[in-house]
Design a protein around this motif. Structure first.
Motif, mmCIF file in Angstrom:
data_model
loop_
_atom_site.group_PDB
_atom_site.id
_atom_site.type_symbol
_atom_site.label_atom_id
_atom_site.label_comp_id
_atom_site.label_asym_id
_atom_site.label_seq_id
_atom_site.Cartn_x
_atom_site.Cartn_y
_atom_site.Cartn_z
ATOM 1 N N SER A 288 -4.590 2.984 -8.680
ATOM 2 C CA SER A 288 -5.040 4.323 -8.287
ATOM 3 C C SER A 288 -5.959 4.211 -7.067
ATOM 4 N N VAL A 289 -5.730 5.054 -6.064
ATOM 5 C CA VAL A 289 -6.578 5.065 -4.876
ATOM 6 C C VAL A 289 -7.892 5.765 -5.219
ATOM 7 N N CYS B 51 0.837 -1.194 0.000
ATOM 8 C CA CYS B 51 0.000 0.000 0.000
ATOM 9 C C CYS B 51 0.873 1.246 0.000
ATOM 10 N N ARG B 52 0.498 2.217 -0.805
ATOM 11 C CA ARG B 52 1.272 3.450 -0.944
ATOM 12 C C ARG B 52 1.134 4.351 0.278
ATOM 13 N N HIS B 53 0.200 4.031 1.146
ATOM 14 C CA HIS B 53 -0.036 4.835 2.344
ATOM 15 C C HIS B 53 1.059 4.573 3.383
ATOM 16 N N GLN C 93 -1.401 12.651 -5.373
ATOM 17 C CA GLN C 93 -0.430 11.643 -5.787
ATOM 18 C C GLN C 93 -1.010 10.239 -5.697
ATOM 19 N N ALA C 94 -1.876 9.999 -4.710
ATOM 20 C CA ALA C 94 -2.481 8.682 -4.542
ATOM 21 C C ALA C 94 -3.480 8.371 -5.657
ATOM 22 N N TYR D 252 -8.103 0.481 -3.862
ATOM 23 C CA TYR D 252 -7.384 0.624 -5.129
ATOM 24 C C TYR D 252 -8.146 -0.021 -6.284
ATOM 25 N N TRP E 31 -7.634 1.864 2.604
ATOM 26 C CA TRP E 31 -7.498 2.551 1.325
ATOM 27 C C TRP E 31 -7.890 1.563 0.223
#
Length: 373
Positions: A128-129, A96-98, A141-142, A123, A121
């Motif tokens: 893409s979130v 996860c990008r978080h 950015q998310a 996706y 979150w």
């Protein structure tokens, strides 16, 4: 169809003394157990070979249920893999990008989105979130697509596209109408873990001499090959062993890129082998063999020979695995006139290494691989 009286199935040859004392269950476990006493990937030259681009099997279609999330490792990368409520399979980079949770472990499906188990979150298939339940605003950015993997589904498999520079798929997965037809048997499935780069296994198709010494064939097969962009087609004419002797057989085989292989056997029983060979890491492959046959042959008077053919093919792969698990990559292979078209095969295969040119890496830090003329 000429036959001899004697049993002419694959003989117990050089590698068989390693396998012949194993019972059925022990052999099945050996096929998927990682070995620990082989030389390192670096020592064997396996780490020099990159992952070739193309379509690869992620799993059988029935191994991913609607609403299910699974972890998947391939091409040295951790992925999260799920099937949305619409029935479509999807895959993204696992972390996860978080805050870096692995979404393949504990993640869940929310509609058609993948929900992270840490902070929920959500996706889409492009990475893409789309939703953060507790936030009023999604960080810009998310929202950007990042880490999505192209997916296709055909022939009873879920396929994933790999390219080192994230280029879009350059061809479609080839569809075989026999798979799933009511006139053909359901897949008979086998699986292996092989400690080798994909190129080691791929070259087997061009190596005609090994059939006699590894698989115990009575003669060297007569093989031809042709190449057209990402497609390779081959034809092998050989004596095929059965419990009742040798019969004249024909083996058509090919590739649609490095990851989709197929073989069609004729002479004993019409048999299609769909092979899904997927790199996990640069020295580890997951190999799936799926066989299907016409029901009229598999369930008729010749059913015994049809089953024996599959058993013999699997036994031959076991024999190959003993060698592949410890094989070293020879940069300047000393090819002789009876080896088969290995040089031609390598020249075709190297197109799938986009960072290489004329059989050598473009990046100077990677040692060159030279193909004999």
């Amino acid at each position: 169809m000429a036959e001899n009286a004697a049993d002419a199935r694959t003989a117990p040859v050089a590698t068989w003394h390693i396998l012949d004392k194993m019972g059925r269950e022990e052999l099945a476990a050996w096929r998927v157990t990682r070995i620990t006493d082989n030389p390192s990937a670096e020592e064997r030259g396996a780490s020099r070979l990159p992952y070739p681009y193309g379509w690869y099997v992620a799993c059988y279609s029935d191994e991913l249920a609607t609403g299910e999330v699974k972890p998947l490792r391939c091409f040295g990368t951790e992925l999260a893999f799920w099937r949305g409520e619409d029935g479509k399979a999807r895959a993204v980079d696992a972390y996860c990008r978080h805050m870096g949770a692995h979404m393949g472990h504990g993640g869940k499906v929310h509609g058609n989105l993948l929900e992270c188990p840490f902070h929920a979150w959500r996706y889409d298939e492009e990475g893409s979130v789309k939703e953060i339940p507790y936030a009023r605003v999604i960080p810009p950015q998310a929202k950007r697509p990042c880490g999505g993997w192209p997916i296709s589904e055909a022939n009873g498999f879920v396929w994933i596209w790999y390219h080192p520079h994230s280029a879009a798929p350059m061809w479609d997965v080839e569809v075989f109408p026999e798979v799933g037809s009511p006139d053909w048997t359901p897949y008979e499935r086998y699986e292996w873990l092989v400690h080798a780069p994909l190129q080691f296994m791929a070259e087997n198709a061009a190596d005609t001499a090994h059939f006699k010494y590894v698989h115990g064939t009575a003669t060297y097969p007569d093989a031809t090959m042709s190449y057209d962009r990402h497609i390779r087609n081959g034809l092998v004419k050989a004596k095929m062993g059965t419990p009742k002797g040798e019969v004249d057989g024909q083996i058509a085989n090919g590739n649609f890129g490095p990851g989709q292989g197929w073989t069609r056997f004729s002479g004993i029983s019409e048999t299609i082998l769909m092979s899904g060979i997927t790199p996990i890491d640069n020295d580890l492959l997951r190999v799936r063999f799926a066989f299907t046959q016409p029901k009229t042959q598999a369930e008729g008077p010749m059913g015994g020979l049809a089953r024996a053919l599959i058993k013999d093919i699997v036994k031959q792969f076991d024999q190959d695995k003993v060698i592949w698990d410890r094989q070293r990559f020879v940069e300047r292979a000393l090819i002789c006139d009876g080896d088969g078209p290995i040089g031609d095969f390598r020249r075709w295969y190297y197109q799938f290494y986009p960072d290489w040119k004329d059989g050598s890496p473009v990046v100077p830090a990677v040692p060159p691989v030279r193909v004999p003329a």
